[in-house]
Scaffold this motif. Structure first.
Motif, PDB file in Angstrom:
ATOM      1  N   GLN A 149       1.124  -1.074   0.443  1.00 23.55           N
ATOM      2  CA  GLN A 149       0.029   0.159  -0.086  1.00 23.55           C
ATOM      3  C   GLN A 149       1.147   1.237  -0.346  1.00 23.55           C
ATOM      4  O   GLN A 149      -0.159   2.631   0.242  1.00 23.55           O
ATOM      5  CB  GLN A 149      -0.932  -0.084   0.755  1.00 23.55           C
ATOM      6  CG  GLN A 149      -2.229  -0.966   1.084  1.00 23.55           C
ATOM      7  CD  GLN A 149      -1.627  -2.804   1.075  1.00 23.55           C
ATOM      8  OE1 GLN A 149      -0.889  -2.930   2.172  1.00 23.55           O
ATOM      9  NE2 GLN A 149      -2.085  -3.373  -0.099  1.00 23.55           N
ATOM     10  N   GLY A 150       2.324   1.055   0.848  1.00 21.78           N
ATOM     11  CA  GLY A 150       3.080   2.244   0.385  1.00 21.78           C
ATOM     12  C   GLY A 150       4.214   2.503   1.287  1.00 21.78           C
ATOM     13  O   GLY A 150       4.183   1.148   1.948  1.00 21.78           O
ATOM     14  N   ALA A 151       4.883   3.147   1.443  1.00 22.95           N
ATOM     15  CA  ALA A 151       5.959   3.364   2.393  1.00 22.95           C
ATOM     16  C   ALA A 151       5.755   4.544   3.560  1.00 22.95           C
ATOM     17  O   ALA A 151       5.350   5.322   3.240  1.00 22.95           O
ATOM     18  CB  ALA A 151       7.022   3.668   1.668  1.00 22.95           C
ATOM     19  N   ARG A 152       5.716   4.092   4.534  1.00 28.52           N
ATOM     20  CA  ARG A 152       6.287   5.493   5.448  1.00 28.52           C
ATOM     21  C   ARG A 152       8.001   5.865   6.238  1.00 28.52           C
ATOM     22  O   ARG A 152       8.580   4.306   6.781  1.00 28.52           O
ATOM     23  CB  ARG A 152       5.136   5.185   7.237  1.00 28.52           C
ATOM     24  CG  ARG A 152       4.121   5.216   6.257  1.00 28.52           C
ATOM     25  CD  ARG A 152       2.851   5.189   7.194  1.00 28.52           C
ATOM     26  NE  ARG A 152       3.270   5.974   8.836  1.00 28.52           N
ATOM     27  CZ  ARG A 152       2.576   5.348   9.351  1.00 28.52           C
ATOM     28  NH1 ARG A 152       1.787   4.197  10.069  1.00 28.52           N
ATOM     29  NH2 ARG A 152       3.025   6.137  10.524  1.00 28.52           N
ATOM     30  N   ASP A 153       8.621   6.411   6.237  1.00 24.80           N
ATOM     31  CA  ASP A 153       9.427   7.169   6.342  1.00 24.80           C
ATOM     32  C   ASP A 153       9.904   6.878   8.171  1.00 24.80           C
ATOM     33  O   ASP A 153       9.270   8.062   8.737  1.00 24.80           O
ATOM     34  CB  ASP A 153      10.681   7.834   5.542  1.00 24.80           C
ATOM     35  CG  ASP A 153      10.252   7.307   4.275  1.00 24.80           C
ATOM     36  OD1 ASP A 153      10.557   6.203   4.422  1.00 24.80           O
ATOM     37  OD2 ASP A 153      11.013   8.241   3.546  1.00 24.80           O
ATOM     38  N   ASP A 154      10.954   6.771   8.323  1.00 27.50           N
ATOM     39  CA  ASP A 154      11.572   7.266   9.709  1.00 27.50           C
ATOM     40  C   ASP A 154       9.815   7.058  11.206  1.00 27.50           C
ATOM     41  O   ASP A 154      10.012   7.417  11.546  1.00 27.50           O
ATOM     42  CB  ASP A 154      11.804   9.265  10.185  1.00 27.50           C
ATOM     43  CG  ASP A 154      12.955   8.791   9.288  1.00 27.50           C
ATOM     44  OD1 ASP A 154      13.671   7.431   9.414  1.00 27.50           O
ATOM     45  OD2 ASP A 154      12.988   9.917   8.500  1.00 27.50           O
ATOM     46  N   VAL A 155       9.526   5.943  11.446  1.00 27.50           N
ATOM     47  CA  VAL A 155       8.397   5.440  12.481  1.00 27.50           C
ATOM     48  C   VAL A 155       8.963   5.127  13.432  1.00 27.50           C
ATOM     49  O   VAL A 155       9.452   4.097  13.541  1.00 27.50           O
ATOM     50  CB  VAL A 155       7.791   4.410  11.810  1.00 27.50           C
ATOM     51  CG1 VAL A 155       6.137   3.725  12.547  1.00 27.50           C
ATOM     52  CG2 VAL A 155       6.810   4.508  10.065  1.00 27.50           C
ATOM     53  N   GLU A 156       8.837   6.247  14.160  1.00 29.61           N
ATOM     54  CA  GLU A 156       8.831   5.681  15.923  1.00 29.61           C
ATOM     55  C   GLU A 156       8.306   3.803  16.423  1.00 29.61           C
ATOM     56  O   GLU A 156       7.301   4.281  16.923  1.00 29.61           O
ATOM     57  CB  GLU A 156       8.909   6.447  16.636  1.00 29.61           C
ATOM     58  CG  GLU A 156       9.551   6.033  18.236  1.00 29.61           C
ATOM     59  CD  GLU A 156       9.012   7.368  19.216  1.00 29.61           C
ATOM     60  OE1 GLU A 156       8.445   7.845  19.914  1.00 29.61           O
ATOM     61  OE2 GLU A 156      10.394   8.689  18.375  1.00 29.61           O
ATOM     62  N   PHE A 157       9.148   3.042  16.333  1.00 29.37           N
ATOM     63  CA  PHE A 157       8.430   2.191  16.102  1.00 29.37           C
ATOM     64  C   PHE A 157       8.159   1.203  17.606  1.00 29.37           C
ATOM     65  O   PHE A 157       7.328   0.763  17.920  1.00 29.37           O
ATOM     66  CB  PHE A 157       9.451   0.671  15.170  1.00 29.37           C
ATOM     67  CG  PHE A 157       8.415  -0.538  15.196  1.00 29.37           C
ATOM     68  CD1 PHE A 157       7.471  -0.614  13.707  1.00 29.37           C
ATOM     69  CD2 PHE A 157       8.314  -1.724  15.836  1.00 29.37           C
ATOM     70  CE1 PHE A 157       6.833  -2.298  14.257  1.00 29.37           C
ATOM     71  CE2 PHE A 157       8.375  -2.566  15.536  1.00 29.37           C
ATOM     72  CZ  PHE A 157       6.763  -2.932  14.263  1.00 29.37           C
ATOM     73  N   ALA A 158       9.817   1.450  17.763  1.00 33.64           N
ATOM     74  CA  ALA A 158       9.319   0.752  19.639  1.00 33.64           C
ATOM     75  C   ALA A 158      10.129   2.071  20.920  1.00 33.64           C
ATOM     76  O   ALA A 158      11.055   2.958  20.054  1.00 33.64           O
ATOM     77  CB  ALA A 158      10.000  -0.277  19.606  1.00 33.64           C
ATOM     78  N   THR A 159       9.744   2.267  21.656  1.00 35.07           N
ATOM     79  CA  THR A 159      10.227   2.688  22.745  1.00 35.07           C
ATOM     80  C   THR A 159      11.151   2.062  23.651  1.00 35.07           C
ATOM     81  O   THR A 159      10.720   0.741  24.042  1.00 35.07           O
ATOM     82  CB  THR A 159       9.569   3.339  23.343  1.00 35.07           C
ATOM     83  OG1 THR A 159       8.359   2.239  24.341  1.00 35.07           O
ATOM     84  CG2 THR A 159       8.731   4.606  23.027  1.00 35.07           C
ATOM     85  N   LEU A 160      12.440   2.293  24.460  1.00 35.67           N
ATOM     86  CA  LEU A 160      13.530   2.143  25.322  1.00 35.67           C
ATOM     87  C   LEU A 160      13.587   1.899  26.254  1.00 35.67           C
ATOM     88  O   LEU A 160      13.317   3.801  26.220  1.00 35.67           O
ATOM     89  CB  LEU A 160      14.817   1.587  24.334  1.00 35.67           C
ATOM     90  CG  LEU A 160      14.228   1.176  22.720  1.00 35.67           C
ATOM     91  CD1 LEU A 160      15.766   1.651  22.086  1.00 35.67           C
ATOM     92  CD2 LEU A 160      14.033  -0.507  22.812  1.00 35.67           C
ATOM     93  N   ASP A 161      13.748   1.323  27.584  1.00 32.29           N
ATOM     94  CA  ASP A 161      13.464   1.324  28.940  1.00 32.29           C
ATOM     95  C   ASP A 161      15.254   0.855  29.071  1.00 32.29           C
ATOM     96  O   ASP A 161      15.269   0.043  29.318  1.00 32.29           O
ATOM     97  CB  ASP A 161      12.847   0.793  29.823  1.00 32.29           C
ATOM     98  CG  ASP A 161      12.661   1.550  30.891  1.00 32.29           C
ATOM     99  OD1 ASP A 161      13.765   1.923  31.602  1.00 32.29           O
ATOM    100  OD2 ASP A 161      12.297   0.572  31.942  1.00 32.29           O
ATOM    101  N   LEU A 162      16.103   1.999  29.258  1.00 31.65           N
ATOM    102  CA  LEU A 162      17.711   1.767  29.412  1.00 31.65           C
ATOM    103  C   LEU A 162      17.813   1.730  31.684  1.00 31.65           C
ATOM    104  O   LEU A 162      18.871   1.417  31.703  1.00 31.65           O
ATOM    105  CB  LEU A 162      18.618   2.254  29.036  1.00 31.65           C
ATOM    106  CG  LEU A 162      18.695   2.244  27.340  1.00 31.65           C
ATOM    107  CD1 LEU A 162      17.413   3.017  26.509  1.00 31.65           C
ATOM    108  CD2 LEU A 162      20.293   2.150  26.687  1.00 31.65           C
ATOM    109  N   SER A 163      16.718   1.931  31.812  1.00 28.39           N
ATOM    110  CA  SER A 163      16.523   2.648  33.751  1.00 28.39           C
ATOM    111  C   SER A 163      17.649   1.307  34.048  1.00 28.39           C
ATOM    112  O   SER A 163      17.667   1.730  35.589  1.00 28.39           O
ATOM    113  CB  SER A 163      15.379   3.265  34.553  1.00 28.39           C
ATOM    114  OG  SER A 163      14.335   1.898  33.896  1.00 28.39           O
TER     115      SER A 163
END
Length: 522
Positions: A149-163
């Motif tokens: 259906q198309g393309a999407r650039d720079d999708v913030e896919f996951a959040t990270l927790d480094l605490s």
């Protein structure tokens, strides 16, 4: 490195280690001194990062689902990305980026991409241009998403927790941050048309990077001074904001665990006169059946009713013994799952009836009469009294209060025999929905309120249809696949919709379908 260390100490650690010849990537800090951080920002250089690698499997249950014969799927890697043997995680190499010695933030881009394909192209998605950035004790993984259906650039896919992540040393002096917890973002959920929920757990990520040109002095030091070694401000114990010690006492048993409200023994051996079992089988399976791939529905008959979280099976009979800590209870009702209609017939056809709970102490078993249809051969197999799930109860909870034994949110896992019910698409130990049991030992005892089911005893209730059912299942996109691979889980898991052409595969829970067998006599 502790999250409570002052920014100046972290920067000193970076500079000192680099001066000693170690390439370093410092753990982001919680800035405790804003003025020092601001001063450092004005003067501190950015280090160049190279030879970076990101090991990340996206979601294990999703990979296992694609490997199952039910999906007819495959996974491909390109442009230098590799996948570990045995349908393992992906490694994206060639990482290059920057490390800010003032803010301890990083920004690294990796080479390679991975494609997911299933159901003859109904699911066809590629993730590429993978980047990982950190800021403070958080971070994110962004990707370019491509579908028919198309393309999407720079999708913030996951959040990270480094605490809670501490850096380690890898080959060639690389700094390694292993198993960083990752969760799906809102944008990631939208990328999969809502088939995964924001906050669903993804596979943890492992980051490894090296610096190109480490500094020779600490940019935050006073002029004319040099770092003398490891910072002296290393925390000596747990953060002061946390509890000093663990509780040394445990709560006293509730009277409901040992006696009735009248002070008499909880119960003597006796017959069960009524009761209910509330169970959803597996959330991801329900979602898959009613989603845009199976286009199916769930039906409840013979007294069972549908509720928002699953199904209620009524009219319990059996026996409870408080002294021996045993409970045997059988319930009426039937639930049937139908999907994948072909030429007027459903190739997915699963029914469960004759539900029975057997408990001894803290362990138990859920059995059911099951019949399963193989979607490929269309052969129907019947399994009367099949041990579907193992149950684990908290110690001391098998007790009665006011003539009722009430067990809530009992964890359930798939048994080895239970895998037959789903055509081997789940492996033994796969997490199923928790269940709740309430049985009455007295005809005048009051059972907990209705589960809010929609439907009448003895009637037929249908839920679902062709629409998209929300969310990944329980966190696994297909659960664990034994041999053939599993469908969706917990824990929650396959993208569908516009981007994936209405593919609800992540939440698929079983390739095999089941038709109900005999009705157990009580």
């Amino acid at each position: 490195m502790a999250a409570t260390r002052r920014p100046i100490a972290l920067a000193a650690a970076v500079a000192t280690a680099a001066a000693l010849g170690a390439t370093v990537f410092a753990l982001p800090a919680l800035a405790a001194d804003s003025s020092a951080a601001a001063a450092a920002t004005a003067t501190a250089p950015k280090l160049q990062l190279t030879d970076g690698t990101l090991e990340w499997g996206v979601k294990e249950s999703f990979r296992k689902y694609l490997a199952s014969p039910f999906s007819g799927g495959k996974i491909t890697v390109k442009d230098g990305a590799v996948q570990a043997p045995g349908n393992g995680v992906f490694t994206f190499a060639g990482g290059r980026g920057t490390y800010d010695t003032a803010t301890h933030g990083t920004d690294t881009a990796f080479a390679g991409g991975v494609g997911f394909y299933a159901h003859g192209g109904a699911l066809d998605i590629t993730l590429s241009d993978v980047k990982l950035a950190t800021s403070g004790t958080g971070g994110a993984i962004t990707v370019d998403v491509t579908t028919p259906q198309g393309a999407r650039d720079d999708v913030e896919f996951a959040t990270l927790d480094l605490s809670a992540v501490k850096p380690g040393r890898g080959e060639g002096g690389a700094m390694v941050f292993e198993d960083i917890p990752a969760t799906l973002t809102k944008a990631g959920s939208e990328a999969f048309d809502g088939q995964y929920k924001e906050g669903d757990a993804l596979d943890p990520a492992t980051l490894s990077v090296k610096t190109v040109t480490p500094p020779t002095t600490d940019p935050t030091q006073e002029p004319g001074t040099e770092p003398t070694g490891t910072p002296s401000t290393e925390p000596t114990g747990s953060p002061s904001t946390g509890p000093g010690t663990k509780p040394t006492t445990t709560a006293s048993p509730s009277p409901s665990d040992t006696a009735t409200a009248t002070g008499r023994p909880a119960a003597t051996p006796g017959e069960i006169v009524d009761g209910t079992l509330d169970w959803g089988v597996k959330k991801s399976f329900r979602t898959y059946v009613t989603g845009p791939i199976a286009h199916g529905r769930a039906e409840t008959t013979a007294g069972a009713t549908a509720s928002g979280d699953g199904y209620r099976f009524p009219d319990a009979t059996g026996r409870f013994d408080a002294a021996e800590q045993t409970l045997n209870a059988e319930f009426h009702g039937r639930v049937r799952f139908l999907g994948h209609e072909e030429n007027g017939a459903y190739t997915l056809d699963l029914s469960l009836t004759g539900m029975e709970i057997r408990v001894n102490g803290t362990r138990g078993t859920l059995t059911a009469d099951v019949t399963t249809k193989d979607r490929t051969t269309k052969k129907v197999s019947t399994y009367p009294g099949l041990a579907v799930a193992d149950l684990k109860l908290p110690k001391g909870k098998l007790a009665a209060r006011n003539g009722v034994v009430n067990l809530t949110a009992i964890p359930a896992t798939l048994t080895a025999d239970g895998t037959k019910a789903f055509g081997g698409m789940y492996e033994a130990g796969e997490q199923l929905d928790a269940l709740t049991v309430a049985v009455a030992l007295d005809k005048d005892a009051e059972l907990p309120g209705s589960a809010g089911g929609s439907g009448t005893a003895g009637g037929s209730v249908t839920t679902g249809g062709g629409g998209t059912a929300g969310g990944l299942a329980g966190g696994s996109v297909g659960g664990s696949a034994g041999g053939a691979g599993s469908l969706a889980a917990t824990g929650s898991d396959l993208p569908a919709g516009a981007l994936i052409a209405a593919s609800g595969v992540v939440v698929a829970a079983g390739a095999g379908a089941v038709v109900v067998a005999r009705r157990r006599t009580v």
